[in-house]
Design an enzyme around this catalytic site. Structure first.
Site, PDB file in Angstrom:
ATOM      1  N   VAL A   1      13.635  -2.895  17.320  1.00  0.00           N
ATOM      2  CA  VAL A   1      14.209  -4.081  16.692  1.00  0.00           C
ATOM      3  C   VAL A   1      14.003  -5.299  17.589  1.00  0.00           C
ATOM      4  O   VAL A   1      13.649  -6.386  17.117  1.00  0.00           O
ATOM      5  CB  VAL A   1      15.705  -3.878  16.397  1.00  0.00           C
ATOM      6  CG1 VAL A   1      16.343  -5.190  15.923  1.00  0.00           C
ATOM      7  CG2 VAL A   1      15.901  -2.804  15.337  1.00  0.00           C
TER       8      VAL A   1
ATOM      9  N   ASP B   1      17.095  -3.632  34.289  1.00  0.00           N
ATOM     10  CA  ASP B   1      16.142  -3.531  35.389  1.00  0.00           C
ATOM     11  C   ASP B   1      15.499  -2.150  35.371  1.00  0.00           C
ATOM     12  O   ASP B   1      16.123  -1.165  34.959  1.00  0.00           O
ATOM     13  CB  ASP B   1      16.855  -3.779  36.719  1.00  0.00           C
ATOM     14  CG  ASP B   1      15.881  -4.088  37.848  1.00  0.00           C
ATOM     15  OD1 ASP B   1      14.667  -4.211  37.573  1.00  0.00           O
ATOM     16  OD2 ASP B   1      16.335  -4.201  38.992  1.00  0.00           O
TER      17      ASP B   1
ATOM     18  N   ASN C   1      13.093  -1.084  11.504  1.00  0.00           N
ATOM     19  CA  ASN C   1      13.300  -2.086  12.556  1.00  0.00           C
ATOM     20  C   ASN C   1      12.893  -3.499  12.156  1.00  0.00           C
ATOM     21  O   ASN C   1      13.675  -4.443  12.371  1.00  0.00           O
ATOM     22  CB  ASN C   1      12.570  -1.658  13.829  1.00  0.00           C
ATOM     23  CG  ASN C   1      13.160  -0.418  14.455  1.00  0.00           C
ATOM     24  OD1 ASN C   1      14.329  -0.099  14.236  1.00  0.00           O
ATOM     25  ND2 ASN C   1      12.376   0.306  15.230  1.00  0.00           N
TER      26      ASN C   1
ATOM     27  N   LYS D   1       7.337   3.897  21.215  1.00  0.00           N
ATOM     28  CA  LYS D   1       7.867   4.693  20.111  1.00  0.00           C
ATOM     29  C   LYS D   1       6.995   5.920  19.882  1.00  0.00           C
ATOM     30  O   LYS D   1       5.769   5.826  19.809  1.00  0.00           O
ATOM     31  CB  LYS D   1       7.928   3.841  18.838  1.00  0.00           C
ATOM     32  CG  LYS D   1       8.600   4.552  17.657  1.00  0.00           C
ATOM     33  CD  LYS D   1       8.741   3.642  16.465  1.00  0.00           C
ATOM     34  CE  LYS D   1       9.753   2.554  16.721  1.00  0.00           C
ATOM     35  NZ  LYS D   1      11.140   3.053  16.833  1.00  0.00           N
TER      36      LYS D   1
ATOM     37  N   PHE E   1      25.786  -5.197  11.323  1.00  0.00           N
ATOM     38  CA  PHE E   1      24.683  -5.077  10.365  1.00  0.00           C
ATOM     39  C   PHE E   1      24.150  -3.652  10.375  1.00  0.00           C
ATOM     40  O   PHE E   1      23.939  -3.053  11.426  1.00  0.00           O
ATOM     41  CB  PHE E   1      23.540  -6.046  10.681  1.00  0.00           C
ATOM     42  CG  PHE E   1      22.432  -5.982   9.667  1.00  0.00           C
ATOM     43  CD1 PHE E   1      22.544  -6.683   8.468  1.00  0.00           C
ATOM     44  CD2 PHE E   1      21.308  -5.205   9.878  1.00  0.00           C
ATOM     45  CE1 PHE E   1      21.537  -6.602   7.513  1.00  0.00           C
ATOM     46  CE2 PHE E   1      20.294  -5.120   8.926  1.00  0.00           C
ATOM     47  CZ  PHE E   1      20.416  -5.825   7.748  1.00  0.00           C
TER      48      PHE E   1
ATOM     49  N   MET F   1      24.088   1.416  22.149  1.00  0.00           N
ATOM     50  CA  MET F   1      23.389   2.309  23.075  1.00  0.00           C
ATOM     51  C   MET F   1      24.253   2.712  24.271  1.00  0.00           C
ATOM     52  O   MET F   1      24.121   3.811  24.797  1.00  0.00           O
ATOM     53  CB  MET F   1      22.103   1.635  23.557  1.00  0.00           C
ATOM     54  CG  MET F   1      21.062   1.458  22.472  1.00  0.00           C
ATOM     55  SD  MET F   1      19.696   0.392  23.019  1.00  0.00           S
ATOM     56  CE  MET F   1      19.194   1.218  24.520  1.00  0.00           C
TER      57      MET F   1
ATOM     58  N   TYR G   1      24.317  -4.247  15.851  1.00  0.00           N
ATOM     59  CA  TYR G   1      23.595  -3.303  14.990  1.00  0.00           C
ATOM     60  C   TYR G   1      23.352  -1.967  15.677  1.00  0.00           C
ATOM     61  O   TYR G   1      22.718  -1.070  15.112  1.00  0.00           O
ATOM     62  CB  TYR G   1      22.265  -3.916  14.526  1.00  0.00           C
ATOM     63  CG  TYR G   1      21.255  -4.134  15.630  1.00  0.00           C
ATOM     64  CD1 TYR G   1      20.247  -3.205  15.874  1.00  0.00           C
ATOM     65  CD2 TYR G   1      21.294  -5.268  16.431  1.00  0.00           C
ATOM     66  CE1 TYR G   1      19.323  -3.400  16.876  1.00  0.00           C
ATOM     67  CE2 TYR G   1      20.370  -5.479  17.436  1.00  0.00           C
ATOM     68  CZ  TYR G   1      19.386  -4.538  17.655  1.00  0.00           C
ATOM     69  OH  TYR G   1      18.466  -4.737  18.664  1.00  0.00           O
TER      70      TYR G   1
ATOM     71  N   TYR H   1      25.871   9.820  12.942  1.00  0.00           N
ATOM     72  CA  TYR H   1      25.369   8.667  12.196  1.00  0.00           C
ATOM     73  C   TYR H   1      26.253   8.404  10.985  1.00  0.00           C
ATOM     74  O   TYR H   1      27.033   9.260  10.571  1.00  0.00           O
ATOM     75  CB  TYR H   1      23.914   8.902  11.764  1.00  0.00           C
ATOM     76  CG  TYR H   1      23.176   7.634  11.422  1.00  0.00           C
ATOM     77  CD1 TYR H   1      22.955   6.647  12.382  1.00  0.00           C
ATOM     78  CD2 TYR H   1      22.702   7.410  10.128  1.00  0.00           C
ATOM     79  CE1 TYR H   1      22.282   5.480  12.071  1.00  0.00           C
ATOM     80  CE2 TYR H   1      22.020   6.252   9.805  1.00  0.00           C
ATOM     81  CZ  TYR H   1      21.821   5.287  10.779  1.00  0.00           C
ATOM     82  OH  TYR H   1      21.171   4.125  10.469  1.00  0.00           O
TER      83      TYR H   1
END
Length: 373
Positions: A196, A217, A167, A368, A310, A288, A285, A94
């Site tokens: 988000v 999918d 988020n 989440k 961002f 993944m 932002y 990170y």
């Protein structure tokens, strides 16, 4: 627990961690500060001493809690989610990393138990959230500095408060800061089922914007489509469908989006760019897919597209605490009006942290994980 010495002058993570220990214990090494204890007066926290796979390096330990100083706030944590940034921090991947050992968690909500004599912005009973990343929210209690916290209204749902600071803020700022959108304009995004992504759908609907939401999918695709449309999504499209020639007819009844929001990278981001209106902007932002954003030269030359990035942590550095509080207030107003809700959450006891961490890293996860203290 402010990571990397937080540039804005707030206390560093090490300073905040020292607030967990009596003065006699502060002379011990940082690792000793996290030594396990069976004493019931000590609080529990999810701590990692090395970077690696979260389920392997994170441990539930007992920490000592010191008395509240003049500018300190004693907080009982109520709920704290597991976000992708939390996983990335633990893995060591990170933009900002805390000094180890560290308590996990960048977001959550707690209730003020006691305040120091010089504290003026919060009082016992108030609900508070972190003012910035790196506070270490995966714990039952802590003593934080007053400046590390922001009060939130008590009339919003607990899950909304616990997931408010990352988020939804990211979604709102991306919708507001890069293109001057007006009601009726459209926005296209990938990873639309993410935290988000769900926030973008709801905030965009509240602003009168139309959304084109791209998802991968999956076996339960129709269930996901129905849920996103219930949040306010106008269109939900599979990534594979973006590559079909028939998509050209899609925009006969839909304005070309001037804003694209990319959390994936790779081919997915390239497809978003193809459908942007001339002069439009794609904001990245997340990544993944762990693949670079690739832009055909023709899109730069003939469509004059703009690529931006961002990061909410950087936005906070560039803006005052009062501006962040104003942003939180705006989102709370949306919650009160029924225009914004928390993402689908699965509540998990702190002691079941390994299950929560493993689940949060599974593909196609739209729910989440949120620790309940």
């Amino acid at each position: 627990m402010w990571v990397c010495g937080k540039l804005s002058g707030t206390r560093t993570q090490a300073q905040l961690l020292r607030g967990l220990l009596p003065a006699s214990s502060r002379r011990r090494s940082a690792a000793a500060s996290y030594s396990a204890s069976a004493e019931p007066s000590r609080i529990r926290a999810l701590v990692y001493g090395d970077h690696g796979h979260p389920a392997k390096v994170v441990e539930l330990k007992n920490l000592e809690l010191t008395a509240v100083g003049g500018s300190d706030v004693h907080v009982k944590m109520l709920a704290a989610p597991v976000n992708p940034a939390d996983i990335n921090m633990i893995q060591g991947n990170y933009g900002i990393l805390p000094k180890l050992p560290a308590v996990g968690g960048n977001e959550g909500v707690g209730q003020v138990v006691a305040v120091g004599s010089s504290v003026t912005t919060v009082k016992p009973g108030d609900l508070v959230i972190p003012a910035d990343a790196g506070l270490g929210t995966w714990r039952t209690e802590a003593v934080f500095s007053e400046e590390a916290l922001i009060a939130v209204p008590s009339d919003i749902p607990l899950q909304s408060a616990a997931t408010l600071g990352v988020n939804p803020c990211t979604a709102y700022r991306m919708l507001m800061d890069f293109e001057q959108l007006k009601p009726g304009d459209s926005v296209i995004q990938n990873a639309s089922n993410s935290g988000v992504g769900q926030a973008v759908i709801q905030i965009a609907a509240a602003l009168g914007l139309r959304t084109i939401n791209v998802v991968r999918d999956r076996p339960d695709l129709q269930k996901l489509i129905d849920r996103l449309k219930n949040l306010g999504a106008e269109h939900v499209i599979k990534e594979e469908d973006l590559r079909k020639p028939e998509m050209k007819n899609f925009f006969q009844d839909m304005p070309q989006p001037r804003l694209a929001l990319n959390c994936v990278g790779g081919k997915s981001s390239t497809e978003l760019l193809r459908y942007l209106a001339p002069g439009g902007t794609m904001v990245t932002y997340g990544g993944m897919a762990k693949q670079p954003v690739t832009v055909p030269v023709s899109l730069f030359i003939f469509k004059d597209l703009k690529l931006r990035g961002f990061w909410m942590s950087q936005w906070k550095r560039d803006h005052s605490p009062d501006q962040f509080k104003e942003l939180i207030s705006t989102l709370c107003d949306l919650i009160r009006r029924g225009q914004f809700t928390a993402p689908a959450c699965s509540e998990v006891p702190l002691q079941d942290y390994q299950r929560a961490l493993e689940t949060s890293m599974q593909p196609f996860m739209s729910t989440k994980q949120i620790f309940i203290m």
